[in-house]
Design a protein around this motif. Structure first.
Motif, short mmCIF file in Angstrom:
data_model
loop_
_atom_site.label_atom_id
_atom_site.label_comp_id
_atom_site.label_asym_id
_atom_site.label_seq_id
_atom_site.Cartn_x
_atom_site.Cartn_y
_atom_site.Cartn_z
N UNK A 55 61.05 10.68 17.29
CA UNK A 55 61.33 10.28 18.68
C UNK A 55 60.23 9.33 19.17
N UNK A 56 60.63 8.23 19.76
CA UNK A 56 59.66 7.24 20.25
C UNK A 56 58.68 6.83 19.13
N UNK A 57 59.25 6.48 17.99
CA UNK A 57 58.42 6.12 16.84
C UNK A 57 58.03 4.66 16.79
N UNK A 58 58.09 3.97 17.97
CA UNK A 58 57.77 2.54 17.98
C UNK A 58 56.33 2.26 17.57
N UNK A 59 55.43 3.17 17.94
CA UNK A 59 54.02 2.96 17.60
C UNK A 59 53.83 2.88 16.10
N UNK A 60 54.41 3.81 15.37
CA UNK A 60 54.29 3.82 13.91
C UNK A 60 54.96 2.59 13.32
N UNK A 61 56.08 2.17 13.91
CA UNK A 61 56.76 0.98 13.41
C UNK A 61 55.87 -0.25 13.54
N UNK A 62 55.22 -0.42 14.70
CA UNK A 62 54.37 -1.58 14.91
C UNK A 62 53.12 -1.53 14.03
N UNK A 63 52.58 -0.32 13.84
CA UNK A 63 51.44 -0.18 12.95
C UNK A 63 51.82 -0.54 11.52
#
Length: 267
Positions: free
Chosen positions: A183-191
């Motif tokens: 859920x809300x995994x955008x941070x990991x995607x950008x990293x």
């Protein structure tokens, strides 16, 4: 019109980004101290117009500006040197009351006294090669930071890093999949995007560095260094680009001191 044929003038340049403070001396006399635009051609024009026929020797301290000023002055016919700021003889008064005019006067005075030891200056080609090698090293540190951020993110949300941590294509795909499942995994995607982009940038810079070393005529030395156990690509490239000419060192101790001061910290 006055002629100064054969007369030697000593020029101290206190270098700053937007202006220079210059002092001109000759025969133990200070002729003038002035501010000017940071343009070597303007300085040389001033010297030639005011002291036609003179021989000009100049000095400035090593710093943020690098050696482009030195290269330009030499090309314009000025006998220039660059010195380590810590090696310039300085009176107690000059230490506690530091100003740009005082610094330029000090440089011109000590240049005339022949008290200054110039630092070794690489050619422009070697300087650009060293810059490329240092960029490659910096990118490696950037990549390590991204990896640490990914690991910290996983620990923060109590998630296990999927599979064996080798930071290669298959592992990167698993990170993308995990970011989509969270859920809300955008941070990991950008990293993960940053990780992939940085790895590609490192590959590109590494290829350019290898070609640049070969173009410099040091390809055979590079191959020999790589045959030494424990010496990889970056270590061999660093040795070549930082040392350049090993004969400039008087003995092994001076070489070791330079390596500790310059190569290890990469400054």
């Amino acid at each position: 019109m006055l002629k100064f044929s054969g007369q030697v003038f000593f020029v101290g340049i206190d270098v700053h980004l937007k202006s220079w403070t210059v002092t001109v001396r000759t025969e133990r006399l200070e002729l003038k101290t002035f501010k000017m635009n940071p343009v070597p051609e303007q300085l040389v024009a001033y010297l030639n117009n005011n002291f036609p026929g003179g021989i000009f020797k100049s000095v400035y301290e090593a710093g943020f500006s690098g050696f482009w000023i030195h290269y330009r002055l030499k090309k314009l016919g000025i006998e220039n040197i660059v010195v380590n700021p810590g090696d310039v003889p300085t009176s107690n008064k000059e230490k506690h009351s530091k100003t740009d005019p005082r610094d330029s006067r000090k440089l011109s005075r000590e240049l005339e006294k022949d008290n200054l030891i110039p630092i070794y200056i690489q050619s422009l080609e070697d300087q650009t090669l060293k810059s490329l090698c240092r960029l490659r090293f910096s990118l490696g540190k950037d990549l390590a930071q991204i990896k640490n951020r990914i690991s910290a993110y996983m620990h923060l949300f109590n998630k296990e890093i999927p599979g064996e941590v080798r930071w290669i294509g298959a592992f990167i795909k698993k990170l993308y999949k995990l970011s989509a499942d969270l859920p809300n995994g955008e941070t990991l995607k950008h990293l993960t995007n940053s990780l992939k982009s940085k790895k590609q940038e490192i590959l590109s810079v590494t290829a350019d560095l290898k070609e640049a070393v070969i173009r410099s005529g040091r390809g055979e030395l590079f191959k020999v260094l790589r045959t030494i156990p424990g010496v990889g690509f970056l270590t061999a490239a660093t040795f070549i680009t930082e040392i350049i000419d090993i004969s400039r060192f008087k003995n092994f101790d001076s070489l070791a001191a330079y390596g500790k001061r310059k190569i290890c910290p990469y400054i």
